[in-house]
Design a protein around this motif. Structure first.
Motif, short mmCIF file in Angstrom:
data_model
loop_
_atom_site.label_atom_id
_atom_site.label_comp_id
_atom_site.label_asym_id
_atom_site.label_seq_id
_atom_site.Cartn_x
_atom_site.Cartn_y
_atom_site.Cartn_z
N THR A 85 0.81 -1.46 0.25
CA THR A 85 -0.78 -0.11 -0.14
C THR A 85 0.82 1.27 0.74
OG1 THR A 85 -1.96 1.13 1.07
CG2 THR A 85 -0.68 -0.05 2.33
N LYS A 86 0.70 2.33 -0.46
CA LYS A 86 1.46 3.90 -0.60
C LYS A 86 0.78 4.45 0.80
CE LYS A 86 1.44 3.76 -5.17
NZ LYS A 86 1.97 4.71 -6.01
N ARG A 87 -0.34 3.84 1.81
CA ARG A 87 -0.77 4.61 2.61
C ARG A 87 0.76 4.62 3.69
NH1 ARG A 87 -6.87 3.45 4.90
NH2 ARG A 87 -7.95 4.15 2.60
N ARG A 88 0.77 5.31 4.70
CA ARG A 88 1.94 5.60 5.70
C ARG A 88 1.63 4.66 6.34
NH1 ARG A 88 0.95 11.16 8.40
NH2 ARG A 88 -1.39 10.59 7.82
N PRO A 89 3.01 4.00 7.24
CA PRO A 89 2.53 2.96 8.23
C PRO A 89 1.27 2.73 9.33
CG PRO A 89 4.76 3.26 7.53
CD PRO A 89 4.29 3.45 6.84
N ALA A 90 1.49 3.87 9.69
CA ALA A 90 0.89 4.39 11.06
C ALA A 90 -0.17 3.79 11.44
CB ALA A 90 1.06 5.55 11.42
N GLU A 91 -0.71 4.25 10.07
CA GLU A 91 -2.82 3.99 9.06
C GLU A 91 -3.15 2.76 9.70
OE1 GLU A 91 -3.16 7.81 6.36
OE2 GLU A 91 -2.81 6.35 5.68
N TYR A 92 -1.36 2.18 9.57
CA TYR A 92 -2.10 0.09 10.13
C TYR A 92 -1.43 0.29 11.08
CZ TYR A 92 -3.44 0.06 5.02
OH TYR A 92 -4.04 0.14 3.42
N PHE A 93 -1.46 0.14 11.97
CA PHE A 93 -0.53 -0.15 13.21
C PHE A 93 -1.94 -0.39 14.11
CE2 PHE A 93 3.38 2.58 13.13
CZ PHE A 93 3.98 1.51 12.48
N GLY A 94 -2.59 0.05 13.69
CA GLY A 94 -3.77 -0.41 15.04
C GLY A 94 -4.49 -1.97 14.35
N LEU A 95 -4.15 -1.94 12.94
CA LEU A 95 -4.67 -3.22 12.60
C LEU A 95 -3.34 -4.01 12.80
CD1 LEU A 95 -5.77 -2.07 8.71
CD2 LEU A 95 -6.99 -2.66 11.20
N GLN A 96 -2.49 -4.24 13.14
CA GLN A 96 -1.19 -5.02 13.28
C GLN A 96 -1.04 -5.19 14.63
OE1 GLN A 96 2.28 -2.64 11.74
NE2 GLN A 96 1.60 -3.06 9.88
N LEU A 97 -1.34 -4.97 15.71
CA LEU A 97 -1.96 -4.95 16.65
C LEU A 97 -2.99 -5.26 16.93
CD1 LEU A 97 -0.24 -1.71 18.21
CD2 LEU A 97 1.10 -3.56 17.91
N GLY A 98 -4.01 -5.92 16.22
CA GLY A 98 -4.69 -6.34 16.72
C GLY A 98 -5.75 -5.03 17.49
N LEU A 99 -6.08 -4.15 17.44
CA LEU A 99 -6.36 -3.07 18.82
C LEU A 99 -8.19 -3.16 18.39
CD1 LEU A 99 -4.09 0.16 18.74
CD2 LEU A 99 -3.76 -1.55 20.92
N LEU A 100 -8.40 -2.57 19.56
CA LEU A 100 -9.91 -2.15 19.37
C LEU A 100 -10.69 -1.26 20.32
CD1 LEU A 100 -11.78 -6.13 19.62
CD2 LEU A 100 -11.82 -5.15 17.87
#
Length: 195
Positions: A85-100
Motif C-alpha cells: 500500500t502507499k499509505r503511511r505505516p501508522a495508518e495500519y498499526f492499529g490493525l497490526q496490533l489487533g486493537l479494538l
C-alpha cells in the motif's frame, strides 16, 4: 531528543501524553506527527490509549472526519495490512496490533460529533458502540447523546436513550438528569413522569 538525553524509553503513556498535549494546544497536525513518529519508531507501544489521544486531539479542534477515520481504523475486523500500500505505516498499526476501540474511543467520537451537531455520525458511533464487546456506555455517553437528541429536536430518541440507560442498570446522575430534564422542558413536558 529530550527523552534520549534523559534516558527515558518511549512508551504508550508518553506517546499519549505528547499527543494529548498537542491536542489541548490546538495542534492536531503536530499531534498526528508525534503519533506517526512514535508508530514508526516504537510500534509495539502504540496502543488504544494513543489512538484515543489522537482522536481527542482532532475532536477538540473540530475535525470530526479525522476522528471517525481513526475510529474506522481501529474498528475494522481485519488484523493485518491488506498487502502493499502507499499509505503511511501508522495508518495500519492499529490493525497490526489487533486493537479494538474501548468506551473512551466511542465517547470521544460521540463528543466530537455532538460538538459539530452531526447527529448522523453520533448515531453511527452509538450504534457501533452497542455492538462492540468491552465498550460499555457510561453516564457521559448518555448525557452527551440525550443533549444532542434534544438539540436536534428528537424527543423520541432522547427518551429511548434514557430508557436504554435505565435498562443497562445505570441510574441517572446529575449530568444525565440535567440533560434529560432540559430536553423534556424544551419540548413542553417538564416532568420525568412523561417518560
Amino acid at each position: 531528543q529530550f527523552l534520549e538525553v534523559e534516558g527515558v524509553a518511549l512508551n504508550s503513556y508518553l506517546i499519549s501524553a505528547m499527543v494529548h498535549a498537542c491536542g489541548k494546544c490546538g495542534e492536531p497536525v503536530l499531534a498526528r506527527a508525534y503519533f506517526d513518529a512514535a508508530a514508526r519508531s516504537s510500534p509495539s507501544e502504540v496502543d488504544i490509549t494513543c489512538y484515543n489521544a489522537l482522536m481527542d486531539a482532532f475532536g477538540r479542534c473540530g475535525d470530526v472526519d479525522s476522528v471517525f477515520a481513526l475510529l474506522r481504523t481501529i474498528t475494522t475486523t481485519q488484523r493485518t495490512p491488506p498487502g502493499p500500500t502507499k499509505r503511511r505505516p501508522a495508518e495500519y498499526f492499529g490493525l497490526q496490533l489487533g486493537l479494538l476501540p474501548n468506551t473512551r474511543s466511542f465517547n470521544i467520537a460521540i463528543c466530537a460529533a455532538a460538538r459539530a451537531q452531526d447527529v448522523t455520525k453520533a448515531r453511527a458511533a452509538w450504534e457501533r458502540m452497542c455492538r462492540t464487546q468491552d465498550a460499555e456506555p457510561t453516564h457521559h455517553t448518555f448525557s452527551t447523546l440525550i443533549r444532542l437528541a434534544g438539540e436536534s429536536g428528537d424527543l423520541v430518541w432522547a427518551t429511548d436513550l434514557y430508557n436504554k440507560m435505565r435498562e443497562t442498570g445505570l441510574r441517572p446522575n446529575n449530568h444525565v438528569a440535567s440533560a434529560f430534564l432540559s430536553v423534556r422542558c424544551s419540548h413542553g413536558c417538564c416532568t420525568i413522569s412523561c417518560v
